[in-house]
Design a protein around this motif. Structure first.
Motif, PDB file in Angstrom:
ATOM      1  N   TRP A 182       4.954   7.963   2.382  1.00 25.39           N
ATOM      2  CA  TRP A 182       5.325   7.202   3.581  1.00 25.39           C
ATOM      3  C   TRP A 182       6.816   6.895   3.551  1.00 25.39           C
ATOM      4  CZ3 TRP A 182       2.285   4.882   7.594  1.00 25.39           C
ATOM      5  CH2 TRP A 182       3.012   4.031   8.432  1.00 25.39           C
ATOM      6  N   GLN A 201       0.822  -1.213   0.000  1.00 25.04           N
ATOM      7  CA  GLN A 201       0.000   0.000   0.000  1.00 25.04           C
ATOM      8  C   GLN A 201       0.857   1.266   0.000  1.00 25.04           C
ATOM      9  OE1 GLN A 201      -2.854   0.998  -0.502  1.00 25.04           O
ATOM     10  NE2 GLN A 201      -3.456   2.708   0.773  1.00 25.04           N
ATOM     11  N   TYR A 227      -0.099   6.783   3.917  1.00 21.26           N
ATOM     12  CA  TYR A 227      -1.155   5.872   4.354  1.00 21.26           C
ATOM     13  C   TYR A 227      -2.300   5.880   3.349  1.00 21.26           C
ATOM     14  CZ  TYR A 227      -5.028   4.082   7.154  1.00 21.26           C
ATOM     15  OH  TYR A 227      -6.102   3.373   7.588  1.00 21.26           O
ATOM     16  N   ASN A 228      -2.525   7.061   2.747  1.00 21.14           N
ATOM     17  CA  ASN A 228      -3.558   7.181   1.722  1.00 21.14           C
ATOM     18  C   ASN A 228      -3.052   6.802   0.333  1.00 21.14           C
ATOM     19  OD1 ASN A 228      -6.110   8.258   2.964  1.00 21.14           O
ATOM     20  ND2 ASN A 228      -4.598   9.638   3.825  1.00 21.14           N
ATOM     21  N   GLY A 229      -1.824   6.332   0.258  1.00 17.13           N
ATOM     22  CA  GLY A 229      -1.301   5.808  -1.000  1.00 17.13           C
ATOM     23  C   GLY A 229      -0.860   6.854  -2.003  1.00 17.13           C
ATOM     24  N   ILE A 230      -0.621   8.100  -1.559  1.00 15.53           N
ATOM     25  CA  ILE A 230      -0.249   9.160  -2.500  1.00 15.53           C
ATOM     26  C   ILE A 230       1.222   9.013  -2.895  1.00 15.53           C
ATOM     27  CG2 ILE A 230      -0.114  11.665  -2.854  1.00 15.53           C
ATOM     28  CD1 ILE A 230      -2.949  10.467  -2.530  1.00 15.53           C
ATOM     29  N   PRO A 231       1.498   8.870  -4.199  1.00 14.62           N
ATOM     30  CA  PRO A 231       2.871   8.591  -4.633  1.00 14.62           C
ATOM     31  C   PRO A 231       3.824   9.746  -4.398  1.00 14.62           C
ATOM     32  CG  PRO A 231       1.297   8.044  -6.350  1.00 14.62           C
ATOM     33  CD  PRO A 231       0.556   8.841  -5.320  1.00 14.62           C
ATOM     34  N   ARG A 232       5.105   9.393  -4.286  1.00 13.82           N
ATOM     35  CA  ARG A 232       6.156  10.381  -4.132  1.00 13.82           C
ATOM     36  C   ARG A 232       6.620  10.850  -5.511  1.00 13.82           C
ATOM     37  NH1 ARG A 232      11.339   6.507  -3.437  1.00 13.82           N
ATOM     38  NH2 ARG A 232      12.460   8.439  -3.225  1.00 13.82           N
ATOM     39  N   ARG A 233       7.576  11.788  -5.495  1.00 11.05           N
ATOM     40  CA  ARG A 233       8.154  12.349  -6.712  1.00 11.05           C
ATOM     41  C   ARG A 233       7.087  12.987  -7.592  1.00 11.05           C
ATOM     42  NH1 ARG A 233      12.851   7.959  -8.371  1.00 11.05           N
ATOM     43  NH2 ARG A 233      14.324   8.630  -6.798  1.00 11.05           N
ATOM     44  N   TYR A 234       6.010  13.466  -6.955  1.00 12.08           N
ATOM     45  CA  TYR A 234       4.967  14.197  -7.675  1.00 12.08           C
ATOM     46  C   TYR A 234       5.264  15.681  -7.550  1.00 12.08           C
ATOM     47  CZ  TYR A 234       1.414  10.712  -8.936  1.00 12.08           C
ATOM     48  OH  TYR A 234       0.711   9.690  -9.526  1.00 12.08           O
ATOM     49  N   HIS A 282       4.176   1.577  -0.885  1.00 12.98           N
ATOM     50  CA  HIS A 282       5.375   1.567  -1.724  1.00 12.98           C
ATOM     51  C   HIS A 282       5.413   2.775  -2.649  1.00 12.98           C
ATOM     52  CE1 HIS A 282       8.776  -0.949  -3.087  1.00 12.98           C
ATOM     53  NE2 HIS A 282       8.697  -0.166  -4.132  1.00 12.98           N
ATOM     54  N   ASP A 283       6.597   3.402  -2.717  1.00 11.55           N
ATOM     55  CA  ASP A 283       6.778   4.581  -3.575  1.00 11.55           C
ATOM     56  C   ASP A 283       5.794   5.708  -3.238  1.00 11.55           C
ATOM     57  OD1 ASP A 283       8.903   4.882  -5.392  1.00 11.55           O
ATOM     58  OD2 ASP A 283       8.218   3.118  -6.473  1.00 11.55           O
ATOM     59  N   THR A 284       5.394   5.787  -1.977  1.00 15.55           N
ATOM     60  CA  THR A 284       4.533   6.884  -1.565  1.00 15.55           C
ATOM     61  C   THR A 284       5.313   7.820  -0.648  1.00 15.55           C
ATOM     62  OG1 THR A 284       3.823   5.849   0.470  1.00 15.55           O
ATOM     63  CG2 THR A 284       2.527   5.357  -1.500  1.00 15.55           C
TER      64      THR A 284
END
Lengths: 539, 326
Positions: free
Chosen positions: A374, A368, A435-442, A370-372
């Motif tokens: 978090w 859930q 936790y809400n699954g929002i991806p990183r590098r955005y 991964h790559d967020t």
């Protein structure tokens, strides 16, 4: 005793481990500041999620690429394996210099060369926008000139490998008489583990980026899934070193924490042997973790399960170390000055990073997050902020030794508290995003998360301000600080038994060691250690 | 051979774990099992954090240095205590790991009764194919039930992240990956690209639309017949296409420059090409550009836009729509 050479040329052509160490420190601090500036720009950009604030998507991508590379490859690893290793290992083991002084100088200048290439990657056309990971096919088909990336990694790799050979040899062969493995400072043990990882891991990273270079400029297809290659191969090769690189930073940091806590609790490090075993376990098991970066990359299911066990197993030796630190504080005589505050602040931040790291290691959990964000929050707690803080704490701790001056205690403490308060909160909102699954590098996030990112931005500005105050304190004190005594902390460790700053050849005569570095208040101690003979003591 | 050895080892590990029973059980709902896993982890973590920080703060106050020349107590260690804080974390970690393994099995083992759809990532959007072969862009319509999504990519690595169903998997060019989810409630669920893929990464968004079986059947029928589309005006049809094809990932219609130039009022503007020539943008240029974007690249933007193969009326519809934007 030979007199110390002086002047500009004495720095440029030096093979003295202490001067090379100081040059490493100054250079890496420059990259730390570059990283902080890029962090500031990215945080400002994310204050508004609806429009461009200062930089567009392309520049944002370059910013996080260079931020990551500068912080990990050009600040944290060089400050630990460049500055602390260079300056402290010969002093701690009782040697005149490292085993191969000229190779040591070469390591430093290769590092400078790699740094210059990385900076070119930031400013010249074909800017690196590939992330510090440089995954193909994007790095191959995209607009970035990855020659910058590959050659920076090559030069830095050559630097790391020669440093690793040099220091492993030094630790094994140049220990003073009586300096047994059981009497080494834990800092030396941590660095020893880190250099082993460098020696095993860096060649693989160099191979990975070489194939990247071939794919881009020579038309091979190692990483081309449409022509029989596989992009996942690169991920394996990259993370085989890329993850243990975290332990390259962590192990020396663990050692420095132990040294600081022991000195300022005036108490033997609790469970020295288990500390050493834990360091070596992490060195070993660290190579059985890398697939956790690829839990959702399309790897085989059973490999994911296998590497989950390796990853979460790291929690055990790390836990041992943390509990041993607590036990060292227990019944100690604790002095809360600046280096000690940094060590304790490190433990509190590192624990947040540690428990959330277990979450990342847990396969089912990680899918859930991964790559967020978090993950971003996790590694900023476990690695970035906590360990940068501790590196600065280590610089404070040995500041009287390597500059011969005292730093400003009041400013040091103020800067610490500002950094800690900022750091405690700066990345918490990003756990919520993850936790809400929002991806990183955005570049821009969904607008409903804008308030959370604003809080994160404000507290990260506070953290950065704290760091900059610390840097000001260090620079100002190095120039104008009061003269420091040889051993202001009354430490028993060998490096404090010689004058500050140390004379050119460190020890007039190689000392004979009769006891460990942490034997505070040892009862009925009849051994007269050379470290405690008055002739070597400061005032 | 190696594979067999590894399998054997895995099997040995599997049976030796106290929680193996949990791992063997089949929980049908990965979302529920993930949520439970999160709660377990959260409780353990908070306890661990307190176990570390409370003594830390307490010791700092309790054992504050009183005299300048004071030493701490001389304690080398205690084997029993050290074994205790090795074994207890180990047990906790094995239990968490076993639970996580069970969650992972839920997330990866596709139930037998499922439909299969396909999603293909590209820079920057998702092509979705329904079991009936209907292609949509950036929206995946599925009926209530278990859905297996087969994933791949056209260009670079992307990721199909579906937070509402606690699952995600990379889309790898030249390789096939998959994920599955149990679509229970009708509604819209966001999809993100979670693997960095360049300038349009943060605009690479889509949604899964879960529909009641009847609604889904009606939608399929409509798409097959395509009856309604014919009656629409070209402008409306063009707007629909611009939205459906994922153009808005890189081009705004609000005047803002994203990875590509803004589209509003573009017809009638004059732009400079990469080779320095100036062109007046008209309908013909727009149509040509959509079909083969790399032929006449506009200065200041990359070469990222993929070529399109649309019907003649569709090109005209888009041009007609763009004329109406200001």
């Amino acid at each position: 005793m030979t007199t110390q050479p002086a002047g500009f040329k004495s720095w440029l052509f030096t093979t003295d481990h202490k001067k090379i160490g100081v040059m490493y420190l100054v250079t890496s601090l420059v990259f730390f500041v570059v990283g902080l500036l890029l962090a500031t720009i990215m945080r400002v950009e994310q204050l508004d999620m609806t429009k461009t604030v200062v930089i567009g998507a392309n520049l944002y991508n370059t910013a996080f690429t260079i931020h990551g590379a500068a912080m990990v490859l050009f600040w944290m690893i060089p400050v630990l394996l460049g500055f602390f290793a260079n300056y402290m290992i010969p002093l701690m083991i009782g040697a005149h210099d490292v085993a191969f002084p000229r190779l040591n100088a070469l390591s430093y200048w290769l590092y400078v060369g790699a740094g210059l290439i990385a900076v070119m990657g930031l400013v010249l056309p074909g800017r690196l926008d590939i992330g510090w990971t440089g995954y193909p096919p994007y790095s191959i088909t995209g607009p970035a000139n990855i020659a910058f990336y590959a050659f920076a990694v090559h030069l830095l790799g050559a630097s790391s490998i020669s440093a690793a050979v040099n220091f492993i040899t030094t630790i094994i062969t140049l220990r003073a008489p009586g300096m047994t493995w059981g009497r080494l400072n834990l800092t030396v043990w941590g660095l020893f583990g880190a250099f082993i990882i460098q020696l095993v891991g860096v060649p693989v990273l160099a191979a990975a980026v070489t194939l990247l270079l071939f794919d881009k400029y020579l038309g091979t297809s190692f990483y081309n899934g449409f022509k029989g290659g596989s992009p996942i191969l690169y991920e394996h090769l990259f993370w085989f070193y890329g993850h243990p690189a975290v332990y390259v930073v962590a192990l020396p940091v663990f050692g420095i924490v132990s040294d600081i806590i022991s000195t300022f609790s005036r108490k033997r490090v609790y469970g020295y042997t288990s500390m050493v075993i834990a360091i070596m376990m992490i060195t070993l098991v660290g190579f059985e973790t890398w697939v956790h970066h690829m839990y959702v990359a399309g790897t085989l299911n059973w490999t994911r399960v296998l590497f989950m066990w390796g990853t979460i197993a790291i929690g055990v030796p790390t836990g041992i170390k943390t509990f041993n630190w607590l036990a060292t504080l227990h019944k100690g005589s604790i002095e809360l000055n600046t280096p000690m505050l940094h060590a304790l602040g490190f433990i509190s931040l590192f624990t947040i990073g540690g428990v959330t790291g277990i979450a990342n290691g847990l396969l089912g959990f990680d899918i859930q997050v991964h790559d967020t964000h978090w993950v971003v929050a996790h590694f900023h707690y476990v690695l970035a902020i906590s360990m940068s803080m501790l590196c600065l704490g280590g610089v404070y701790y040995w500041f009287p030794k390597f500059t011969g001056k005292m730093y400003n205690e009041k400013l040091g403490k103020t800067a610490f508290w500002i950094t800690l308060v900022g750091a405690m909160i700066a990345f918490l909102p990003q756990f919520y995003l993850g936790y809400n699954g929002i991806p990183r590098r955005y570049w821009k996030l969904p607008v409903e998360f804008a308030p959370a990112m604003k809080i994160a931005a404000i507290f990260s500005f506070i953290t950065i301000a704290g760091f900059l105050m610390t840097l000001y304190n260090l620079v100002h004190s190095a120039i104008k600080g009061e003269k420091a005594p040889a051993n202001p902390w009354n430490s028993l460790s060998l490096e404090w038994q010689i004058p500050s700053p140390p004379p050119f050849y460190n020890f007039e005569k190689i000392p004979t060691i009769t006891d460990g570095p942490y034997e505070y208040g040892k009862p009925a101690n009849t051994n007269v250690s050379v470290k405690r003979t008055p002739s070597l003591q400061g005032k | 051979m190696l594979k067999q050895v590894v399998r054997l080892l895995m099997a040995a590990l599997y049976v030796s774990i106290p929680y193996a029973a949990t791992a063997a059980e089949r929980v049908v709902d990965p979302v529920a099992s993930w949520n439970k896993h999160f709660k377990t982890w959260a409780v353990v973590s908070i306890v661990v954090y307190l176990v570390v920080t409370i003594p830390l703060i307490y010791f700092v106050f309790k054992y504050k240095r009183k005299r300048k020349d004071e030493n701490g107590a001389y304690i080398v260690g205690n084997t029993a205590i050290e074994i205790l804080w090795t074994v207890v974390p180990m047990i906790i970690i094995i239990m968490l790991g076993a639970q996580s393994w069970a969650v992972f099995n839920d997330l990866r083992d596709v139930p037998k009764d499922h439909i299969e759809v396909k999603a293909v990532g590209f820079m920057y959007g998702f092509e979705m194919y329904s079991p009936e072969g209907i292609k949509t862009i950036n929206e995946l319509r599925v009926p209530v039930g278990n859905v297996k999504v087969n994933l791949t990519s056209k260009d670079v690595i992307h990721d199909f992240a579906l937070p509402a169903f606690r699952t995600r998997e990379d889309m790898v060019p030249g390789e096939n990956t998959y994920l599955w989810f149990a679509a229970k409630e009708p509604g819209e669920y966001p999809v993100y690209c979670a693997e960095y893929c360049g300038a349009g990464h943060s605009q690479m968004l889509a949604k899964v639309i879960v529909m009641k079986q009847d609604d889904y059947d009606a939608w399929v029928k409509k798409q097959k017949g395509d009856s309604e589309m014919a009656s629409l005006t070209p402008e409306t049809k063009g707007k629909d296409l611009v939205e459906r094809l994922g153009c808005l990932g890189c081009h705004s219609i609000t005047g803002e420059t994203k990875a590509g130039p803004a589209l509003n009022g573009i017809i009638g503007k004059s732009e400079e090409l990469e080779d320095g020539t100036k062109v007046a943008i008209d309908e013909a240029f727009v149509k040509e550009k959509i079909a083969d974007p790399k032929a006449k690249p506009i200065k200041g933007f990359g070469h990222m836009m993929p070529p399109n193969m649309l019907a003649k009326e569709e090109y005209e519809a888009i041009a007609a729509y763009l004329k109406t934007t200001k």
